[in-house]
Design an enzyme around this catalytic site. Structure first.
Site, short mmCIF file in Angstrom:
data_model
loop_
_atom_site.label_atom_id
_atom_site.label_comp_id
_atom_site.label_asym_id
_atom_site.label_seq_id
_atom_site.Cartn_x
_atom_site.Cartn_y
_atom_site.Cartn_z
N GLU A 128 0.67 -1.15 0.07
CA GLU A 128 0.03 0.25 0.00
C GLU A 128 0.76 1.28 -0.04
OE1 GLU A 128 0.44 -0.60 4.46
OE2 GLU A 128 -0.22 -1.99 3.05
N ASP A 129 0.18 2.36 -0.08
CA ASP A 129 1.00 3.73 -0.17
C ASP A 129 1.22 4.08 1.25
OD1 ASP A 129 0.93 4.45 -2.83
OD2 ASP A 129 0.15 6.37 -2.75
N LYS A 130 2.00 4.94 1.52
CA LYS A 130 2.28 5.48 2.76
C LYS A 130 1.15 6.11 3.48
CE LYS A 130 6.01 8.59 4.73
NZ LYS A 130 7.03 9.54 4.68
N SER A 140 -1.98 5.50 2.59
CA SER A 140 -3.14 4.57 2.54
C SER A 140 -3.59 4.01 4.32
CB SER A 140 -3.00 3.27 1.73
OG SER A 140 -2.85 3.75 0.61
N LYS A 180 -3.02 3.54 -8.41
CA LYS A 180 -2.90 4.84 -9.08
C LYS A 180 -2.76 4.82 -10.42
CE LYS A 180 -1.46 7.55 -4.95
NZ LYS A 180 -0.46 8.35 -4.30
#
Length: 380
Positions: free
Chosen positions: A224-226, A228, A347
């Site tokens: 996941e993104d930082k 998220s 994304k």
């Protein structure tokens, strides 16, 4: 070989060399199917008493208690049921052993190193009531009789669990120690990491406190993104702890500073192949120009065909969108709720960057994903 054949050879050896009971007995015990070299050596020597040091081992067997105490000391902070022993001895001892075996044509005999490890194993087992296990021991001793030291390693331990992350700006993966690139060194206390400012770092720190150990190697079920959040039942993971001191984890869950760990349990191993999983994601999307509801309705077609993902390496993969819903906020923003096969880069899926078809392509308007959160990660 029978007793009658052995006695003359033993006498011949003893005429030329002074041997201790252990070293003499070892030269013949296998042929006679006997387990105690010392007892056999004693019988073979009968009246032959010697005050000289043993030619082969220099009376090393008389000092094994010294090394046994080293083993007991080094194992005092470990919990285990089974063990094995390896030894490092002076090459000159092995050379002298080989000399006698070749001179008297003695074949199929355990080497002196094997006998030392067996004796240490017996002594340690008697003292601790633990099981000597060649094949799959929980701890392994390496006794260095040359330098009078003892090294101990324990079998790695693998755990599985899930984590929930309800704060933004906290990364999943931890940067490795810059000095050793994650291998483990004195600077990072052999953990491979110096900071604990990530999901990986916090869980590692918790497990090091509970189980001891050096490095922690994670197998993530997706990333996941930082920014998220990981909600619902959390993201599954596997972690292998090298050289743990404890082999039992009472805590099945933990509320750490930034993450909550659930369903922690010891498992036999990490998955050999990547696990297949589905993710349920909520993505906040902004468009570069006005979008109406008719355009958004086109998103429903995304479930009809696979999404093709191209990587920079040239690798191509296909992922399916299993369900999709949207909620329009204003003319240029909407939220997407969609369930998809793990491995779809969210994304890039929105912008259409090497992902076909992407959201931007489907609605014909350039879109950007502002943030996305995971509501569920289910392993197939």
């Amino acid at each position: 070989m029978t007793n009658q054949k052995i006695v003359p050879i033993a006498n011949q050896i003893l005429k030329k060399y002074d041997l201790c009971d252990n070293c003499l007995g070892r030269l013949f015990s296998k042929q006679l199917h006997l387990s105690s070299n010392k007892l056999l050596g004693k019988k073979l020597k009968k009246n032959s008493k010697s005050t000289q040091r043993c030619y082969i081992c220099k009376n090393l067997f008389d000092n094994l208690n010294y090394f046994l105490n080293m083993m007991l000391d080094s194992a005092s902070s470990y919990s285990y049921f089974s063990f094995s022993v390896g030894a490092i001895i002076k090459p000159s001892i092995i050379d002298r052993d080989d000399t006698i075996r070749s001179k008297f044509k003695l074949k199929g005999i355990d080497g002196i190193k094997t006998d030392i490890t067996k004796e240490l194993g017996k002594l340690f087992s008697r003292k601790t009531k633990k099981t000597f296990d060649y094949l799959d021991p929980e701890i392994v001793f390496t006794v260095n009789l040359k330098e009078e030291s003892c090294d101990i390693r324990s079998k790695s331990l693998t755990l599985s669990g899930r984590y929930v992350k309800s704060v933004r700006g906290f990364p999943q993966k931890q940067k490795s120690c810059t000095n050793c690139s994650g291998k483990g060194c004195r600077i990072c206390d052999f953990h491979g990491i110096t900071e604990y400012d990530s999901v990986e770092g916090e869980i590692s720190q918790f497990l090091f406190e509970k189980l001891g150990g050096t490095t922690a190697k994670f197998t993530w079920i997706g990333g996941e993104d930082k920014s998220s959040l990981i909600l619902g039942t959390g993201r599954p993971f596997f972690v292998k702890i090298q050289n743990p001191h404890k082999r039992n984890l009472r805590a099945k869950s933990a509320n750490l500073e930034h993450v909550e760990v659930r369903n922690l349990k010891i498992v036999s191993d990490s998955p050999k192949k990547p696990l297949k999983f589905n993710s349920l994601v909520e993505a906040k999307i902004s468009a570069s120009s006005k979008i109406d509801s008719n355009l958004l309705r086109k998103l429903k077609t995304l479930t009809e065909n696979p999404i093709v993902v191209y990587e920079k390496s040239g690798k191509r993969s296909e992922k399916r969108i299993l369900s999709i819903k949207y909620k329009k906020h204003d003319d240029v923003s909407f939220t997407l709720f969609f369930k998809f096969e793990g491995g779809l880069p969210v994304k890039r899926f929105v912008t259409g960057d090497d992902v076909s078809p992407g959201i931007s392509q489907i609605i014909g308007v350039s879109c950007k994903c502002l943030e996305f959160d995971f509501h569920d990660v289910e392993v197939k």
